[in-house]
Scaffold this motif. Sequence first.
Motif, mmCIF file in Angstrom:
data_model
loop_
_atom_site.group_PDB
_atom_site.id
_atom_site.type_symbol
_atom_site.label_atom_id
_atom_site.label_comp_id
_atom_site.label_asym_id
_atom_site.label_seq_id
_atom_site.Cartn_x
_atom_site.Cartn_y
_atom_site.Cartn_z
ATOM 1 N N GLN A 269 15.076 38.021 37.772
ATOM 2 C CA GLN A 269 15.059 39.190 36.882
ATOM 3 C C GLN A 269 16.180 39.129 35.847
ATOM 4 O OE1 GLN A 269 14.218 43.063 38.961
ATOM 5 N NE2 GLN A 269 14.389 41.732 40.772
ATOM 6 N N LEU A 270 17.358 38.712 36.278
ATOM 7 C CA LEU A 270 18.497 38.632 35.359
ATOM 8 C C LEU A 270 18.293 37.519 34.341
ATOM 9 C CD1 LEU A 270 21.238 39.701 34.479
ATOM 10 C CD2 LEU A 270 22.298 38.234 36.215
ATOM 11 N N SER B 101 15.573 36.881 43.852
ATOM 12 C CA SER B 101 14.897 37.951 43.124
ATOM 13 C C SER B 101 15.774 38.448 41.976
ATOM 14 C CB SER B 101 14.562 39.101 44.075
ATOM 15 O OG SER B 101 14.048 40.200 43.355
ATOM 16 N N VAL B 102 17.033 38.702 42.259
ATOM 17 C CA VAL B 102 17.966 39.152 41.218
ATOM 18 C C VAL B 102 18.117 38.057 40.165
ATOM 19 C CG1 VAL B 102 20.369 39.783 40.711
ATOM 20 C CG2 VAL B 102 19.219 40.759 42.712
ATOM 21 N N ILE C 118 18.601 46.313 37.491
ATOM 22 C CA ILE C 118 17.979 45.427 38.481
ATOM 23 C C ILE C 118 18.389 45.831 39.898
ATOM 24 C CG2 ILE C 118 17.892 43.037 39.341
ATOM 25 C CD1 ILE C 118 18.272 42.157 36.366
#
Length: 151
Positions: free
Chosen positions: A54-55, A50-51, A14
């Motif tokens: 995604q995570l 955002s992270v 990521i």
Amino acid sequence: MEVLQKIEEMLQPIIEGTDIFIVRLKIKPTNNVKVYLDADDGFPVSKSSSVNRQLRKAIDESGMFPDGDYSLEVSSPGIDEPLLLHRQYMKNVGRKLEVTGKDDTVELGMLREVSDTHITMEVPAGPKKKEVKTIEIPFESIKQAIVQISF
């Protein structure tokens, strides 16, 4: 494999190719996962969210926490947290630092340079503290270093 190690492995793709880096990962017994990240050019909420998205998707798809029984927090370490990584020192060149040595001495001054082995600071000197002197502090002798914010 330990849960934090699995999460770190999910996080690597990521953040790969970005200026984001991992500072610390923690997990509480209540499955509260805390991911502390930073970035060379700052870590605004947009990068954090955002992270996080995604995570969260990667964790959900892995089935690591059945029934989604976990919480995830992605943030920067916070301004009052000690610097932990060489990269954090590099990012803060030109800022005021309070450095506590392993011998409990405290130096307050401007971070001027960072090498592989030490930091170089300008600290007040002389009777009225209007003059400055340059000192080098080896990383191995630093107990903690905290960025000082001026308002």
